[in-house]
Design a protein around this motif. Structure first.
Motif, mmCIF file in Angstrom:
data_model
loop_
_atom_site.group_PDB
_atom_site.id
_atom_site.type_symbol
_atom_site.label_atom_id
_atom_site.label_comp_id
_atom_site.label_asym_id
_atom_site.label_seq_id
_atom_site.Cartn_x
_atom_site.Cartn_y
_atom_site.Cartn_z
ATOM 1 N N GLU A 656 -3.610 3.222 -15.732
ATOM 2 C CA GLU A 656 -4.681 2.989 -14.764
ATOM 3 C C GLU A 656 -6.064 3.012 -15.413
ATOM 4 N N GLN A 657 -6.169 3.466 -16.690
ATOM 5 C CA GLN A 657 -7.464 3.524 -17.368
ATOM 6 C C GLN A 657 -7.651 2.404 -18.390
ATOM 7 N N LEU A 658 -6.636 1.561 -18.562
ATOM 8 C CA LEU A 658 -6.750 0.497 -19.573
ATOM 9 C C LEU A 658 -7.908 -0.456 -19.286
ATOM 10 N N GLU A 659 -8.200 -0.700 -17.989
ATOM 11 C CA GLU A 659 -9.269 -1.629 -17.638
ATOM 12 C C GLU A 659 -10.649 -0.979 -17.714
ATOM 13 N N GLN A 660 -10.694 0.381 -17.907
ATOM 14 C CA GLN A 660 -11.984 1.074 -17.865
ATOM 15 C C GLN A 660 -12.467 1.534 -19.236
ATOM 16 N N VAL A 661 -11.625 1.452 -20.263
ATOM 17 C CA VAL A 661 -11.980 2.077 -21.543
ATOM 18 C C VAL A 661 -13.226 1.456 -22.165
ATOM 19 N N PHE A 662 -13.525 0.198 -21.849
ATOM 20 C CA PHE A 662 -14.695 -0.457 -22.444
ATOM 21 C C PHE A 662 -15.934 -0.330 -21.561
ATOM 22 N N ALA A 663 -15.806 0.303 -20.406
ATOM 23 C CA ALA A 663 -16.948 0.438 -19.500
ATOM 24 C C ALA A 663 -17.946 1.451 -20.073
ATOM 25 N N PRO A 664 -19.263 1.225 -19.902
ATOM 26 C CA PRO A 664 -20.263 2.185 -20.399
ATOM 27 C C PRO A 664 -20.096 3.548 -19.726
ATOM 28 N N PHE A 665 -20.257 4.616 -20.541
ATOM 29 C CA PHE A 665 -20.247 6.010 -20.070
ATOM 30 C C PHE A 665 -18.876 6.455 -19.547
ATOM 31 N N PHE A 666 -17.825 5.723 -19.842
ATOM 32 C CA PHE A 666 -16.467 6.169 -19.483
ATOM 33 C C PHE A 666 -15.854 6.869 -20.696
ATOM 34 N N THR A 667 -15.446 8.125 -20.531
ATOM 35 C CA THR A 667 -14.866 8.883 -21.642
ATOM 36 C C THR A 667 -13.883 9.901 -21.089
ATOM 37 N N THR A 668 -12.880 10.261 -21.922
ATOM 38 C CA THR A 668 -11.913 11.307 -21.551
ATOM 39 C C THR A 668 -12.148 12.577 -22.363
ATOM 40 N N ARG A 669 -13.174 12.570 -23.218
ATOM 41 C CA ARG A 669 -13.501 13.730 -24.049
ATOM 42 C C ARG A 669 -14.681 14.473 -23.454
ATOM 43 N N ALA A 670 -14.627 15.799 -23.530
ATOM 44 C CA ALA A 670 -15.699 16.610 -22.944
ATOM 45 C C ALA A 670 -17.010 16.418 -23.680
ATOM 46 N N ASP A 671 -16.959 16.158 -25.017
ATOM 47 C CA ASP A 671 -18.194 16.002 -25.798
ATOM 48 C C ASP A 671 -18.533 14.544 -26.061
ATOM 49 N N GLY A 672 -17.886 13.622 -25.385
ATOM 50 C CA GLY A 672 -18.135 12.199 -25.644
ATOM 51 C C GLY A 672 -19.238 11.629 -24.758
ATOM 52 N N LEU A 673 -19.903 10.581 -25.269
ATOM 53 C CA LEU A 673 -20.928 9.884 -24.485
ATOM 54 C C LEU A 673 -20.351 8.735 -23.673
ATOM 55 N N GLY A 674 -19.183 8.239 -24.049
ATOM 56 C CA GLY A 674 -18.600 7.115 -23.317
ATOM 57 C C GLY A 674 -19.230 5.782 -23.666
ATOM 58 N N LEU A 675 -19.874 5.698 -24.861
ATOM 59 C CA LEU A 675 -20.531 4.446 -25.244
ATOM 60 C C LEU A 675 -19.878 3.781 -26.440
ATOM 61 N N GLY A 676 -19.037 4.522 -27.187
ATOM 62 C CA GLY A 676 -18.502 3.992 -28.446
ATOM 63 C C GLY A 676 -17.762 2.682 -28.279
ATOM 64 N N LEU A 677 -16.748 2.644 -27.423
ATOM 65 C CA LEU A 677 -15.950 1.428 -27.269
ATOM 66 C C LEU A 677 -16.770 0.303 -26.655
ATOM 67 N N ASN A 678 -17.682 0.640 -25.731
ATOM 68 C CA ASN A 678 -18.546 -0.394 -25.148
ATOM 69 C C ASN A 678 -19.424 -1.023 -26.213
ATOM 70 N N ILE A 679 -19.965 -0.180 -27.108
ATOM 71 C CA ILE A 679 -20.816 -0.706 -28.188
ATOM 72 C C ILE A 679 -19.969 -1.534 -29.158
ATOM 73 N N CYS A 680 -18.757 -1.038 -29.477
ATOM 74 C CA CYS A 680 -17.888 -1.788 -30.389
ATOM 75 C C CYS A 680 -17.591 -3.181 -29.828
ATOM 76 N N ARG A 681 -17.218 -3.239 -28.561
ATOM 77 C CA ARG A 681 -16.910 -4.540 -27.987
ATOM 78 C C ARG A 681 -18.145 -5.450 -27.986
ATOM 79 N N THR A 682 -19.313 -4.883 -27.674
ATOM 80 C CA THR A 682 -20.544 -5.684 -27.670
ATOM 81 C C THR A 682 -20.842 -6.241 -29.059
ATOM 82 N N ILE A 683 -20.646 -5.392 -30.121
ATOM 83 C CA ILE A 683 -20.879 -5.858 -31.499
ATOM 84 C C ILE A 683 -19.912 -6.991 -31.842
#
Length: 711
Positions: A656-683
């Motif tokens: 159910e989270q496969l479609e959300q992993v690239f969304a900005p500020f979405f993260t499953t880690r307590a110390d994460g910003l949720g921007l890494g995968l979104n930035i990677c896809r944008t690059i």
């Protein structure tokens, strides 16, 4: 003497008979000319209505194809939120313009979005690959096609426009227009009207029995083409029309003998080609009035001859025939009165047709004097017919700021050099507001072929221009919002992307301190310090690259290979991999393929993906087989693209989270910003590639991205 008198009587009878026949023939010709002229006007009105209907919606696919959301949906067809926005946008356009439907088709012919997405007969998910308009548009041409809908079975005119992104056709934008209201209006009329396609098949008719019949037998290739493309549903047979055509050399039309609703009729018909649409319009009128005119003329001629004979015998038969002459005169007056009334009714009918036109009509003599205007033009400019008739240039509705342009356009038209596709003109309404129009000019030729002046049709396109202006304004606002969003994202991007080089600085500083405490060789200490300096420069380089990402024209693109990028990323990641007891397995089949890209940004993509893989495997038991404590980094070529894959043996990603992993500020880690995968896809997308994620069958997740190679 009696023989001479006999021959004189025969000669007089012959002359009288010739006079009667000639008068009947002349009356028939005159009525035919009137009927033909009425047919020309009816054909012009219907053709103008058809062209107006097509031109009203002609801009729709072109404008919709340039909407950013439409183009983005073709790139990311699985984005549900984006698809919903495009569906709503199409539905709003459909309700505003009155089109039957709007829908977007990808290059494979599959419908991604449609204005009727929420109806049982939705086009979404349907394939229109075999439709001719799709075949034309996907080749970069504008598509135009009339036929029955494959999904709804309802007829319509389909206008298709290729959707281009950076010059490449990525999909097809289609608008469907319904002609059924026009057919319903024809059915309410007194005279049959027919519309045929280029193969002679009737697809629009005031007589239902004539629909889907052909004016001539169809050839086998034509029948096969119509059937394969489903133009008229599942029909594979098109019977001949029940028409018996009789050409008339003295008129441009022809006589048509047929039956309508079981009643035999004789019609005068006129064909009007519509080459831009590939159709032929046929308008008809009943020949009964022509027959009546001929019979009336014969009667009047016979009566005239009788009157002439009565005049010659007047003196002899005056007293005896006085009552008969009076009766004949009354009969003649009655017939003339009926004929006059018929002509007045015909004239009133023709004028009503002209007054019902929504397009402004203006006739001018060769010197530019206005000799005719219809009510639509008067309403368009705000002046009455009395204020316009007899006026010469400059006309009162000319815009004061465009007087030179108006004068130039008027001179060009009066000299016969008007553009055949029309020209745009801004006029000033009597109440002071501006009206934008399209003006089309054609020669005004009478029935005798004499050039009498120029006839212009004026179409009000103010609403269309306002809609285009609103569209441009909306696009500017969207661009401004996108820029503001990018500026807002810069701070978060810097915080996230500087994390890796700062961690590397910490690791190398700790190593240098350990070497100094152990009194190791100066070369090893110098190497560690060199790495610290290198990572400091790298942090500075990241700041510059992130600024270049926000402002792409500053990016540093060069020809490179993924082999060198992966090698440097491996050096940066080695301490963390060793600390966590995880090995990095490299499977580089085509890593030496040349690419054009930014080395630092691509390196950040790899480092970010491997870091995510490490975090995913931190909770796995340490005592696992080496194959389970490894991260696979693969590289292989797929045609013109190079695919890079980072795969781990972690728990994977919940479906159910496969479609959300690239969304900005979405993260499953307590110390994460949720921007890494979104930035990677944008690059990756900035480099012309795409990024995907999937769960591995044996456990874990695999992130892949593609980059275009250069030859």
């Amino acid at each position: 003497m009696s023989i001479t008198r006999h021959w004189r009587r025969l000669l007089a009878a012959a002359l009288a008979l010739i006079l009667i026949v000639v008068s009947g023939s002349l009356a028939e010709q005159h009525e035919l000319q009137s009927k033909t002229e009425a047919l020309r006007q009816a054909a012009a009105a219907n053709a103008l209505g058809l062209r107006g209907l097509v031109e009203k919606h002609n801009f729709l696919p072109h404008a919709a194809a340039r909407h950013p959301d439409v183009q983005q949906l073709l790139r990311t067809p699985r984005d549900a939120a984006l698809r919903a926005r495009v569906n709503d946008y199409f539905a709003d356009l459909q309700s505003t313009t009155g089109a039957a439907a709007l829908y977007l088709v990808d290059r494979e012919g599959l419908t991604l979005a449609a204005s009727n997405w929420n109806l049982p007969s939705s086009f979404v998910g349907e394939s229109y690959r075999r439709r001719p308009y799709f075949e034309d548009a996907v080749q970069g041409r504008r598509g135009l096609f009339y036929g029955l809908g494959l999904t709804t079975g309802q007829s319509g005119l389909f206008i298709a426009e290729p959707v281009r992104v950076q010059g490449a056709v990525t999909g097809v934008m289609v608008v469907k227009i319904s002609l059924e209201p026009l057919q319903a209006a024809w059915m309410r009329g007194a005279d049959p009207v027919v519309l045929r396609d280029s193969r002679g098949i009737v697809f629009l008719s005031a007589v239902p029995d004539w629909l889907f019949r052909s004016i001539r037998p169809l050839s086998a290739p034509d029948t096969r083409w119509v059937t394969e493309h489903g133009q008229y549903g599942g029909r594979a047979r098109f019977d001949a029309l029940p028409w018996k055509i009789e050409p008339r050399p003295d008129t441009p039309g022809f006589v048509l003998r047929t039956s309508v609703q079981g009643r035999r009729v004789k019609l005068l018909a006129l064909d009007t080609p519509l080459p831009e649409l590939g159709w032929t319009l046929t308008v008809t009128t009943d020949m009964k009035e022509v027959t009546q005119a001929r019979q009336g003329a014969l009667a009047l001629s016979a009566l005239a001859v009788a009157l002439l004979l009565l005049g010659l015998l007047y003196w002899r038969l005056r007293e005896r025939r006085f009552v008969e002459q009076r009766s004949a005169r009354l009969e003649l007056e009655h017939r003339v009165e009926e004929r006059t009334r018929d002509l007045e009714e015909a004239h009133a009918f023709r004028k009503a047709m002209e007054d019902s036109l929504l397009v402004g009509m203006r006739a001018r003599d060769p010197e530019g004097k206005i000799i005719y205007v219809n009510p639509a033009l008067c309403a368009m400019v705000g002046y009455s017919a009395g204020e316009l008739l007899g006026r010469r240039p400059p006309y009162p509705y000319w815009h004061p700021d465009d007087l030179e342009k108006h004068a130039s356009d008027s001179d060009e038209a009066l000299q016969g050099r008007a553009a055949p596709h029309g020209f745009e003109s801004r006029i000033r309404h009597k109440d002071g507001h501006d009206v934008i129009t399209m003006v089309y000019t054609a020669p005004l030729v009478d029935a005798q072929g004499v050039h009498r002046g120029w006839m212009s049709s004026v179409v009000d396109i103010t609403a269309q221009k306002q809609a285009e202006a609103r569209q441009r304004d909306q696009e500017l606002r969207l661009q401004r919002s996108a820029r503001l969003a990018s500026v807002g994202e810069m701070a978060s991007t810097l915080a996230h992307e500087l994390n890796q080089p700062l961690m590397a600085l910490s690791n190398f500083a700790a190593a240098a301190r350990a070497l100094a405490a152990q009194h190791s060789s100066k070369e090893m200490l110098a190497g560690a310090l060199d790495e610290i300096v290198g990572q400091s420069k790298r942090a500075s380089e990241i700041v510059k690259r992130v600024r270049a990402f926000i402002n792409p024209q500053r990016a540093h693109y060069e020809i490179l290979t993924m082999e060198s990028v992966i090698a440097h990323a491996e050096i940066l990641l080695r301490p963390e991999l060793q600390r966590d007891g995880v090995s990095l397995r490299l499977m580089l089949e085509d890593a030496d393929a040349p690419l054009r890209g930014d080395r630092v940004l691509l390196e950040q993509v790899l480092v970010n993906l491997v870091h995510n893989a490490l975090h995913a495997m931190q909770e796995q038991p340490q005592r696992q087989p080496p194959a389970r404590r490894s991260i696979e980094l693969g590289c292989r070529r797929e045609g013109p693209l190079l695919r890079i894959t980072v795969a781990d043996r972690g728990p994977g990603i919940p479906p159910e989270q496969l479609e959300q992993v690239f969304a900005p500020f979405f993260t499953t880690r307590a110390d994460g910003l949720g921007l890494g995968l979104n930035i990677c896809r944008t690059i990756v997308e900035a480099h012309g590639g795409s990024m995907t994620v999937e769960n591995r069958p044996g456990g874990g997740a695999a992130f892949s991205f593609t980059l275009p190679t250069v030859s």
